[in-house]
Design an enzyme around this catalytic site. Structure first.
Site, mmCIF file in Angstrom:
data_model
loop_
_atom_site.group_PDB
_atom_site.id
_atom_site.type_symbol
_atom_site.label_atom_id
_atom_site.label_comp_id
_atom_site.label_asym_id
_atom_site.label_seq_id
_atom_site.Cartn_x
_atom_site.Cartn_y
_atom_site.Cartn_z
ATOM 1 N N LYS A 70 0.805 -1.234 0.000
ATOM 2 C CA LYS A 70 0.000 0.000 0.000
ATOM 3 C C LYS A 70 0.835 1.280 0.000
ATOM 4 C CE LYS A 70 -4.386 -1.261 2.038
ATOM 5 N NZ LYS A 70 -5.389 -0.809 3.001
ATOM 6 N N ASP A 103 -10.619 3.598 0.963
ATOM 7 C CA ASP A 103 -11.021 3.369 2.360
ATOM 8 C C ASP A 103 -11.708 4.608 2.937
ATOM 9 O OD1 ASP A 103 -10.150 0.783 2.590
ATOM 10 O OD2 ASP A 103 -8.203 1.298 3.445
ATOM 11 N N GLY A 127 -6.132 4.217 17.362
ATOM 12 C CA GLY A 127 -5.183 3.713 16.379
ATOM 13 C C GLY A 127 -4.559 4.839 15.571
ATOM 14 N N ALA A 128 -3.438 4.547 14.950
ATOM 15 C CA ALA A 128 -2.748 5.565 14.149
ATOM 16 C C ALA A 128 -2.017 4.934 12.964
ATOM 17 C CB ALA A 128 -1.767 6.350 15.023
HETATM 18 P P1 ATR Z 1 -3.508 -0.903 9.533
HETATM 19 O O1 ATR Z 1 -2.956 -0.578 8.168
HETATM 20 O O2 ATR Z 1 -4.516 -2.000 9.543
HETATM 21 O O3 ATR Z 1 -3.977 0.304 10.242
HETATM 22 P P2 ATR Z 1 -1.068 -0.829 11.014
HETATM 23 O O4 ATR Z 1 -0.590 0.295 10.179
HETATM 24 O O5 ATR Z 1 -0.110 -1.918 11.376
HETATM 25 O O6 ATR Z 1 -2.297 -1.551 10.348
HETATM 26 O O7 ATR Z 1 -1.673 -0.204 12.366
HETATM 27 C C1 ATR Z 1 -2.163 -0.994 13.384
HETATM 28 C C2 ATR Z 1 -2.765 -0.120 14.491
HETATM 29 O O8 ATR Z 1 -3.246 -0.985 15.511
HETATM 30 C C3 ATR Z 1 -1.771 0.808 15.164
HETATM 31 O O9 ATR Z 1 -2.441 1.925 15.645
HETATM 32 C C4 ATR Z 1 -1.277 -0.066 16.319
HETATM 33 O O10 ATR Z 1 -0.718 0.640 17.400
HETATM 34 P P3 ATR Z 1 0.842 1.096 17.357
HETATM 35 O O11 ATR Z 1 0.896 2.296 16.470
HETATM 36 O O12 ATR Z 1 1.159 1.398 18.767
HETATM 37 O O13 ATR Z 1 1.581 -0.085 16.814
HETATM 38 C C5 ATR Z 1 -2.565 -0.709 16.734
HETATM 39 N N1 ATR Z 1 -2.374 -1.961 17.458
HETATM 40 C C6 ATR Z 1 -2.015 -3.147 16.949
HETATM 41 N N2 ATR Z 1 -1.962 -4.094 17.922
HETATM 42 C C7 ATR Z 1 -2.301 -3.474 19.066
HETATM 43 C C8 ATR Z 1 -2.453 -3.902 20.420
HETATM 44 N N3 ATR Z 1 -2.255 -5.170 20.770
HETATM 45 N N4 ATR Z 1 -2.836 -2.990 21.333
HETATM 46 C C9 ATR Z 1 -3.059 -1.709 20.983
HETATM 47 N N5 ATR Z 1 -2.935 -1.240 19.722
HETATM 48 C C10 ATR Z 1 -2.569 -2.109 18.771
#
Ligand code: ATR
Length: 276
Positions: A70, A103, A127-128
């Site tokens: 992506k 999206d 999330g970020a």
């Molecule tokens: P996507 O493209 O699906 O958004 P990504 O870019 O890997 O996937 O982002 C995953 C999100 O889920 C992030 O906000 C991540 O938090 P971090 O930025 O701290 O990594 C969050 N996330 C994933 N697993 C998590 C967990 N067990 N607890 C809390 N947040 C989680």
């Protein structure tokens, strides 16, 4: 019958995608027998040349893009402002190598389908990552008052800077002050098979009468959603976002109005099959 027009999803791996079921059902419903959507596994090291091959030799009109391509695909396409700001592409139209991120419209259209008005509303985004970036882009454009909570705060700050939007970063200790009307889970926490996980910490009280939108769609009832409902709130699964981002891509490629109901049914059937 020969297949003349191909579309598909590029990723590595891509086996679990629900998109072929969704798009092929749409083609069938509209009698578009010369269209086919398939899975196109492409390892990262040959991404650039694979795009050319798909376009020039494979007969592909366009593709969806999933992990891990992506972001990597950006230098090889012509992203619109939206994809550029988000830093991720999920749909390419090979006619001009135009690229966008459906999206955003998938999410915002699904909110609209549930009569959720974002303008002026307090919205808490959890999330970020890439999904959060798409959501925040749409929510900010629609005039939401945004707060972001993320495990890694620096990532939330980067999101705000990159998208050049107004939002406050909060942590779980201060989240109670936000008083959101809408909470959007943009993490994958709670997704099958770890269905007992919940991104909302157990020691943080959950607000009453709030709407939760959970981008997780497998299962369609997550623990976070149950939490919201137990506090008199409303809960919406992210399945509609999945379908509507697909519908937007379908319309870009084909120029036809997407049969959203058919696409919903196909995705639900594919998910049921997987549960068996
Ligand atoms: P996507 O493209 O699906 O958004 P990504 O870019 O890997 O996937 O982002 C995953 C999100 O889920 C992030 O906000 C991540 O938090 P971090 O930025 O701290 O990594 C969050 N996330 C994933 N697993 C998590 C967990 N067990 N607890 C809390 N947040 C989680």
């Amino acid at each position: 019958m020969t297949t003349q027009k191909r579309v598909g999803v590029i990723g590595w791996p891509v086996e679990h995608s629900l998109s072929p079921a969704m798009h092929n059902a749409a083609f069938r419903a509209l009698g578009m027998d010369d269209w086919l959507y398939d899975l196109v596994p492409i390892p990262p090291d040959i991404l650039r040349q694979s795009l050319r091959t798909l376009k020039d030799e494979g007969g592909y009109v366009g593709v969806n893009v999933t992990v891990p391509h992506k972001e990597r695909v950006l230098p090889y396409v012509r992203p619109d402002d939206r994809a550029q700001a988000i830093g991720a592409v999920n749909t390419i139209d090979f006619r001009g190598y135009k690229a966008t991120n459906t999206d955003v419209v998938g999410f915002m259209n699904d909110l609209a389908a549930h009569d959720i008005d974002v303008e002026g509303a307090s919205v808490l985004v959890i999330g970020a990552g890439g999904a959060a970036r798409a959501a925040v882009y749409g929510l900010a454009e629609a005039g939401g008052q945004l707060s972001i909570v993320n495990r890694t705060q620096e990532r939330a700050q980067r999101l705000i800077n990159d998208l050049n939007i107004q939002a406050q970063i909060v942590d779980w200790r201060s989240v109670e002050a936000v008083q959101p009307a809408l909470i959007v889970n943009c993490t994958s926490v709670g997704m099958w098979p770890k269905v007992d996980d919940c991104v909302w910490p157990d020691d943080v009280s959950f607000p009453e009468h709030v709407t939760v939108y959970d981008m997780v769609y497998r299962p369609q009832q997550t623990r976070l959603m149950t939490k919201a409902e137990a506090r008199g709130g409303r809960a919406i699964t992210g399945l509609g976002m999945l379908v509507r981002q697909g519908a937007a891509a379908f319309e870009i490629w084909t120029g036809n109005e997407a049969p959203v109901d058919v696409m919903f049914e196909a995705v639900e059937a594919a998910l049921r099959e997987r549960a068996e």
